[in-house]
Design an enzyme around this catalytic site. Structure first.
Site, short mmCIF file in Angstrom:
data_model
loop_
_atom_site.label_atom_id
_atom_site.label_comp_id
_atom_site.label_asym_id
_atom_site.label_seq_id
_atom_site.Cartn_x
_atom_site.Cartn_y
_atom_site.Cartn_z
N LYS A 1 1.00 -1.22 0.02
CA LYS A 1 0.15 0.01 0.22
C LYS A 1 0.97 1.38 -0.04
O LYS A 1 1.66 1.19 0.86
CB LYS A 1 -0.94 0.11 1.25
CG LYS A 1 -2.07 0.64 1.27
CD LYS A 1 -2.88 0.52 2.47
CE LYS A 1 -4.29 1.27 2.51
NZ LYS A 1 -5.13 1.05 3.42
C1 E4P Z 1 -8.19 2.51 3.30
O1 E4P Z 1 -7.46 1.17 3.08
C2 E4P Z 1 -8.09 2.96 4.80
O2 E4P Z 1 -7.38 1.99 5.64
C3 E4P Z 1 -9.23 3.36 5.54
O3 E4P Z 1 -10.34 2.73 4.71
C4 E4P Z 1 -9.15 4.67 6.05
O4 E4P Z 1 -10.53 4.77 6.76
P1 E4P Z 1 -10.91 5.62 7.76
O5 E4P Z 1 -11.30 7.24 7.19
O6 E4P Z 1 -12.23 5.28 8.60
O7 E4P Z 1 -9.78 5.92 8.71
#
Ligand code: E4P
Length: 217
Positions: free
Chosen positions: A87
């Site tokens: 990622k």
């Molecule tokens: C994406 O992969 C992130 O881990 C995640 O969806 C972020 O979500 P949040 O806005 O609830 O922190």
């Protein structure tokens, strides 16, 4: 639409996996820190454990922000298990690194995406997944699902292979709207996945069926 769970919590991953509808897992540094995981060895072990629990793409986020750091870290993460997806944040060096990973057959998830332009760049670099954060867009007063629709439309028009991974899901309705928008994947907290089960008429109907079943005995 595939279902990923957005957590580093092993109990929640197990519970979602036991439902039989889980296709993968996404994590991020905040989710890992929330589980109290510290140090490279513990971080890598945690990803390994998740890979052994769920048979599908597992996103592991790099912590570096320069091209060299991202590539070095991504290579190590990818070596943990064939299902690891590196990622990478949507920054200039991140895009360069995604292109490097694409050329070297390493799967990537371009994260922190908030615009269609960013999603085009991620696809051009060959990202396996692009993660628009729709909940955070909603939190700021814009329409996150509209962005998902726009990216899906652009990717279809251009024939991009990158999968649209709707992220930052806040509730079951987000999941329904992402499915309707044509997202390839939705990564959700366990509460939103379980929220899909709920309807008061289901509960009332079952109550009546169980009562009538008793009278048949
Ligand atoms: C994406 O992969 C992130 O881990 C995640 O969806 C972020 O979500 P949040 O806005 O609830 O922190």
């Amino acid at each position: 639409m595939k279902f990923f769970i957005d957590t580093a919590n092993l109990d929640q991953i197990r519970e979602a996996n036991d439902l039989g509808v889980l296709d993968g897992v996404t994590t991020n540094p905040s989710l890992m820190a929330k589980e109290g995981i510290k140090g490279k060895e513990a971080i890598f072990q945690h990803y390994k454990t998740i890979c052994e629990m769920v048979d599908g793409p597992i996103s592991a986020e790099v912590l570096g922000t320069t091209f060299d750091e991202i590539v070095a870290e991504g290579k190590e993460l990818a070596a943990i298990h064939p299902n690891i997806v590196v990622k990478v944040p949507m920054i200039k060096d991140g895009i360069k690194a995604i292109k490097w990973f694409t050329d070297n057959d390493i799967q990537t998830n371009c994260t922190l995406v908030f615009s269609a332009g960013q999603a085009i760049l991620a696809a051009k670099a060959g990202a396996t997944f692009v993660s628009p954060f729709l909940g955070r867009i909603d939190d700021s007063g814009w329409d996150g699902v509209q962005l998902i629709e726009e990216i899906v439309q652009i990717y279809n028009a251009q024939g991009y292979m990158t999968e649209v991974l709707a992220a930052s899901i806040r509730n079951p309705l987000h999941i329904v709207r992402c499915a309707s928008a044509g997202a390839d994947v939705c990564t959700c907290p366990l509460s939103s996945i379980l929220g899909l089960l709920k309807h008061p008429l289901t509960d009332l109907g079952l109550q009546q069926f169980l009562k009538d079943a008793q009278s048949m005995k």
